[in-house]
Scaffold this motif. Structure first.
Motif, PDB file in Angstrom:
ATOM      1  N   ARG A 179      29.987 -39.237  32.620  1.00  0.00           N
ATOM      2  CA  ARG A 179      28.823 -39.415  31.748  1.00  0.00           C
ATOM      3  C   ARG A 179      27.599 -38.818  32.440  1.00  0.00           C
ATOM      4  N   ILE A 180      26.893 -37.959  31.733  1.00  0.00           N
ATOM      5  CA  ILE A 180      25.644 -37.384  32.222  1.00  0.00           C
ATOM      6  C   ILE A 180      24.496 -38.050  31.485  1.00  0.00           C
ATOM      7  N   VAL A 181      23.532 -38.558  32.245  1.00  0.00           N
ATOM      8  CA  VAL A 181      22.411 -39.303  31.667  1.00  0.00           C
ATOM      9  C   VAL A 181      21.104 -38.562  31.955  1.00  0.00           C
ATOM     10  N   ILE A 206      22.768 -29.496  27.592  1.00  0.00           N
ATOM     11  CA  ILE A 206      23.925 -29.023  26.827  1.00  0.00           C
ATOM     12  C   ILE A 206      23.963 -27.499  26.807  1.00  0.00           C
ATOM     13  N   ALA A 207      22.806 -26.879  26.629  1.00  0.00           N
ATOM     14  CA  ALA A 207      22.751 -25.413  26.641  1.00  0.00           C
ATOM     15  C   ALA A 207      23.211 -24.860  27.979  1.00  0.00           C
ATOM     16  N   ILE A 231      32.093 -31.356  25.447  1.00  0.00           N
ATOM     17  CA  ILE A 231      31.154 -32.469  25.276  1.00  0.00           C
ATOM     18  C   ILE A 231      31.625 -33.269  24.073  1.00  0.00           C
ATOM     19  N   GLY A 232      32.160 -34.460  24.322  1.00  0.00           N
ATOM     20  CA  GLY A 232      32.803 -35.213  23.256  1.00  0.00           C
ATOM     21  C   GLY A 232      31.991 -36.342  22.673  1.00  0.00           C
ATOM     22  N   VAL A 233      30.991 -36.835  23.421  1.00  0.00           N
ATOM     23  CA  VAL A 233      30.199 -37.982  22.963  1.00  0.00           C
ATOM     24  C   VAL A 233      28.743 -37.738  23.322  1.00  0.00           C
ATOM     25  N   ILE A 249      25.560 -38.082  27.525  1.00  0.00           N
ATOM     26  CA  ILE A 249      26.718 -37.392  26.974  1.00  0.00           C
ATOM     27  C   ILE A 249      27.924 -37.700  27.840  1.00  0.00           C
ATOM     28  N   GLU A 250      29.112 -37.583  27.259  1.00  0.00           N
ATOM     29  CA  GLU A 250      30.350 -37.716  28.011  1.00  0.00           C
ATOM     30  C   GLU A 250      31.096 -36.397  27.921  1.00  0.00           C
TER      31      GLU A 250
END
Length: 375
Positions: A179-181, A206-207, A231-233, A249-250
């Motif tokens: 998980r990236i926060v 994300i980019a 990136i699923g979540v 994101i996960e």
């Protein structure tokens, strides 16, 4: 139906959806079936509890050399049946295929292994090495069944049942899930300049991850191709009139055989650190780490498997697959391992899962010949 196909039908009728999924009863009933199968064959069998009411089942056939052991391993759990377009627990045979949840992944492989061991006992054949069949739990969620199996395990080879279309698989991808926060600053939506929008900041993360795909694509493994990152979540924000102060994101990063998870984590930490003005971090603990399988083509288990496949007129070239399974855990425990089984991974987990019955029969013949050839 032949005996192995009858056993496959019996296994499909049993609901063994992993209990970590909604409505899943777990593996207790199928464990009882497997144990009774071997009891009826007068083959030594016992249970190894992994979770309460969810045991591995182990069956042992003595070999001429008690110091050598082959492990046949298959998981007994399945994924959920939600969304299926066929009756999940009514094995239906049509056009040379059997439909039903688990028929392909991986009750067909398990049935072939069970009957290979039973046939040697029935024919009075003693294999060169001891055979340990392990029907394990929890492959579809957290791999705890094979982890328990590996505790103190000593063996010289392992075949892990998964749908490989009767190919000997020596390389599988691993997986890193994390998980990236991104931390922002909350504010009223009428004055967004007073805050830091974590969702907007995450868009830049994300980019950067999407741009990083070019780096992943440039690194190729000869059997499994390149690594991937999905990136699923994504989760962020509380309500529409707040500037969101957090977004997460996960990601699911598929690792190449031989690639270390810690190196992949370091790569992403460096990527996040390179983004100016963004407070982003990888959350600990990581969601899942499972490094890939990378068995040498020169290993005895591979050499014997390819020879047997050649005898059967099947494709004997070692291959790789993009998915992970229990084999990597056995390999890390010091057991040279391959993945082999009937059916295609493209049919696993699907709404209309099925397996080709001729492949089940061929898998049975492969297992019998392998057990008699491996010394």
């Amino acid at each position: 139906m032949s005996p192995v196909i009858q056993t496959l039908a019996d296994l499909v009728r049993i609901n063994s959806v992993n209990s970590s999924y909604e409505g899943g009863p777990g593996e207790r009933e199928i464990a009882t079936y497997v144990r009774r199968f071997f009891e009826q064959q007068s083959i030594e069998v016992w249970e190894q509890e992994v979770f309460p009411g969810r045991p591995n089942v182990l069956a042992r056939l003595p070999g001429m050399n008690p110091g050598r052991r082959i492990v046949l391993e298959a998981h007994t759990d399945t994924v959920s049946v939600q969304g299926m377009t066929i009756p999940p627990f009514e094995p239906t045979i049509r056009d040379g295929k059997m439909w039903g949840r688990g028929s392909c992944d991986t009750k067909a492989g398990l049935a072939a292994m069970m009957h290979a061991v039973a046939s040697l006992k029935e024919q009075g054949l003693t294999p060169p090495c001891e055979v340990l069949l392990a029907a394990v739990v929890d492959e579809e969620f957290s791999y705890r069944g094979v982890v328990s199996l590996c505790e103190g395990l000593k063996a010289d080879a392992a075949i892990v049942a998964e749908p490989t279309e009767l190919r000997a698989v020596i390389a599988t991808k691993g997986v890193l899930r994390c998980r990236i926060v991104v931390q922002g600053k909350a504010a009223h939506s009428s004055k967004p300049h007073l805050g830091v929008n974590a969702i907007s900041q995450m868009a830049k993360v994300i980019a950067a991850l999407e741009a990083d795909q070019e780096w992943l694509s440039a690194r190729q493994h000869p059997l499994v191709g390149s690594g991937t990152c999905n990136i699923g979540v994504i989760r962020g924000g509380v309500q529409v009139n707040f500037v969101p102060d957090r977004c997460a994101i996960e990601i699911d990063r598929r690792l190449l055989p031989g690639e270390r998870a810690e190196d992949a984590v370091m790569h992403y930490r460096q990527l996040l650190a390179s983004l100016p003005g963004i407070q982003a971090h990888i959350e600990e603990p990581l969601l899942l780490v499972d490094e890939g399988l990378d068995t040498s083509a020169d290993a005895a288990v591979v050499q014997v498997a390819t020879a047997v496949l050649g005898e059967l007129g099947l494709n004997a070239a070692p291959s790789g697959v993009p998915f992970g399974c229990d084999a990597s855990k056995l390999s890390r425990a010091g057991v040279p391992s391959i993945v082999f089984g009937p059916g295609s991974i493209d049919r696993a987990h699907t709404v209309d899962e099925y397996v080709e019955l001729d492949q089940v029969e061929q898998a049975l013949e492969f297992q019998k010949r392998f057990l008699l050839a491996f010394t």
